[in-house]
Design a protein around this motif. Structure first.
Motif, PDB file in Angstrom:
ATOM      1  N   ILE A   7     -34.290  42.417  47.659  1.00  0.00           N
ATOM      2  CA  ILE A   7     -32.921  41.885  47.657  1.00  0.00           C
ATOM      3  C   ILE A   7     -32.484  41.975  49.114  1.00  0.00           C
ATOM      4  CG2 ILE A   7     -30.605  42.129  46.715  1.00  0.00           C
ATOM      5  CD1 ILE A   7     -31.917  43.698  44.357  1.00  0.00           C
ATOM      6  N   ILE A   8     -32.734  40.886  49.844  1.00  0.00           N
ATOM      7  CA  ILE A   8     -32.570  40.878  51.301  1.00  0.00           C
ATOM      8  C   ILE A   8     -31.122  40.546  51.642  1.00  0.00           C
ATOM      9  CG2 ILE A   8     -33.367  39.847  53.453  1.00  0.00           C
ATOM     10  CD1 ILE A   8     -36.008  39.178  51.848  1.00  0.00           C
ATOM     11  N   GLU A   9     -30.464  41.494  52.314  1.00  0.00           N
ATOM     12  CA  GLU A   9     -29.049  41.364  52.629  1.00  0.00           C
ATOM     13  C   GLU A   9     -28.859  41.031  54.107  1.00  0.00           C
ATOM     14  OE1 GLU A   9     -27.333  44.619  49.444  1.00  0.00           O
ATOM     15  OE2 GLU A   9     -28.079  45.346  51.369  1.00  0.00           O
ATOM     16  N   GLY A  12     -23.345  40.056  54.360  1.00  0.00           N
ATOM     17  CA  GLY A  12     -22.638  39.880  53.098  1.00  0.00           C
ATOM     18  C   GLY A  12     -23.269  38.877  52.148  1.00  0.00           C
ATOM     19  N   TYR A  13     -24.430  38.342  52.527  1.00  0.00           N
ATOM     20  CA  TYR A  13     -25.148  37.378  51.692  1.00  0.00           C
ATOM     21  C   TYR A  13     -26.478  37.969  51.266  1.00  0.00           C
ATOM     22  CZ  TYR A  13     -21.813  33.758  53.019  1.00  0.00           C
ATOM     23  OH  TYR A  13     -20.672  33.029  53.184  1.00  0.00           O
ATOM     24  N   VAL A  14     -27.073  37.372  50.215  1.00  0.00           N
ATOM     25  CA  VAL A  14     -28.372  37.794  49.686  1.00  0.00           C
ATOM     26  C   VAL A  14     -29.295  36.574  49.665  1.00  0.00           C
ATOM     27  CG1 VAL A  14     -29.570  38.704  47.652  1.00  0.00           C
ATOM     28  CG2 VAL A  14     -27.312  39.575  48.243  1.00  0.00           C
ATOM     29  N   LEU A  15     -30.548  36.779  50.050  1.00  0.00           N
ATOM     30  CA  LEU A  15     -31.534  35.698  50.069  1.00  0.00           C
ATOM     31  C   LEU A  15     -32.155  35.534  48.686  1.00  0.00           C
ATOM     32  CD1 LEU A  15     -33.191  33.646  51.767  1.00  0.00           C
ATOM     33  CD2 LEU A  15     -34.870  35.474  52.092  1.00  0.00           C
ATOM     34  N   ILE A  16     -32.122  34.288  48.165  1.00  0.00           N
ATOM     35  CA  ILE A  16     -32.813  33.980  46.914  1.00  0.00           C
ATOM     36  C   ILE A  16     -33.763  32.810  47.172  1.00  0.00           C
ATOM     37  CG2 ILE A  16     -30.955  34.892  45.483  1.00  0.00           C
ATOM     38  CD1 ILE A  16     -30.132  31.999  44.829  1.00  0.00           C
ATOM     39  N   THR A  84     -32.863  45.123  54.460  1.00  0.00           N
ATOM     40  CA  THR A  84     -32.113  44.594  55.587  1.00  0.00           C
ATOM     41  C   THR A  84     -32.948  43.514  56.257  1.00  0.00           C
ATOM     42  OG1 THR A  84     -31.091  46.751  55.939  1.00  0.00           O
ATOM     43  CG2 THR A  84     -30.994  45.190  57.772  1.00  0.00           C
ATOM     44  N   TYR A  85     -32.328  42.358  56.500  1.00  0.00           N
ATOM     45  CA  TYR A  85     -32.989  41.301  57.273  1.00  0.00           C
ATOM     46  C   TYR A  85     -33.006  41.746  58.728  1.00  0.00           C
ATOM     47  CZ  TYR A  85     -33.334  37.017  59.984  1.00  0.00           C
ATOM     48  OH  TYR A  85     -33.694  36.084  60.909  1.00  0.00           O
ATOM     49  N   ASN A  86     -34.167  41.696  59.368  1.00  0.00           N
ATOM     50  CA  ASN A  86     -34.296  42.117  60.761  1.00  0.00           C
ATOM     51  C   ASN A  86     -34.401  40.947  61.721  1.00  0.00           C
ATOM     52  OD1 ASN A  86     -34.267  44.873  60.147  1.00  0.00           O
ATOM     53  ND2 ASN A  86     -36.465  44.893  59.785  1.00  0.00           N
ATOM     54  N   SER A  87     -35.375  40.051  61.472  1.00  0.00           N
ATOM     55  CA  SER A  87     -35.619  38.980  62.434  1.00  0.00           C
ATOM     56  C   SER A  87     -36.505  37.916  61.813  1.00  0.00           C
ATOM     57  CB  SER A  87     -36.306  39.541  63.689  1.00  0.00           C
ATOM     58  OG  SER A  87     -37.578  40.080  63.356  1.00  0.00           O
ATOM     59  N   VAL A 101     -26.751  33.472  49.403  1.00  0.00           N
ATOM     60  CA  VAL A 101     -25.608  33.398  48.502  1.00  0.00           C
ATOM     61  C   VAL A 101     -24.839  34.723  48.506  1.00  0.00           C
ATOM     62  CG1 VAL A 101     -26.759  31.700  47.018  1.00  0.00           C
ATOM     63  CG2 VAL A 101     -26.897  34.128  46.445  1.00  0.00           C
ATOM     64  N   LYS A 102     -23.562  34.645  48.164  1.00  0.00           N
ATOM     65  CA  LYS A 102     -22.765  35.864  47.986  1.00  0.00           C
ATOM     66  C   LYS A 102     -23.254  36.551  46.703  1.00  0.00           C
ATOM     67  CE  LYS A 102     -19.082  35.405  50.957  1.00  0.00           C
ATOM     68  NZ  LYS A 102     -19.143  36.384  52.011  1.00  0.00           N
TER      69      LYS A 102
END
Length: 128
Positions: A7-9, A12-16, A84-87, A101-102
């Protein structure tokens, strides 16, 4: 079979991600991830799978409650981690598309059945 999902944040958004038409569970949405390999830690698996599938770097943060789901051909233990998204720039190597998406928008999508309880666990954790 143990399968990890992230669940990559980010901001304030999440990657789907949406599965491609040629994959099992075609065109359903999921949290990206993949199968745990022998001798691999859960976190290492997740970092590797996200890098392989999306070409981005993430850091697993918190393990959430796993969900067991039995498909007609297999049973999986889906093990989620908030990440956590890094790069990196997303390059789709397996999936049809992706969206940021939120969290409140997650339930508006049609998900792979195994991911559904993960969404509820994640949303409950955010409210805690």
């Amino acid at each position: 079979m143990k399968v990890l999902c992230g669940i990559i944040e980010k901001d304030g958004y999440v990657l789907i991600t949406q599965r491609s038409a040629s994959m099992s569970q075609p065109l359903l949405w999921e949290f990206p991830g993949g199968k745990l390999e022998a001798g691999e830690t859960e976190k290492a698996c997740l970092v590797r799978e996200i890098q392989e599938e999306l070409s981005i770097n993430v850091s697993p943060v918190q393990r959430l409650d796993p969900a067991r789901y039995t498909y007609p051909d297999k049973t999986i233990d889906l093990i989620p981690y908030t990440c956590t998204y890094n790069s990196g720039t997303i390059r789709l190597l397996e999936h049809a598309t992706y969206k940021w998406v939120k969290p409140v928008e997650l339930t508006a999508y049609v998900w792979c059945p195994a991911d559904v309880p993960i969404i509820h666990t994640y949303l409950q954790q955010l409210q805690a």
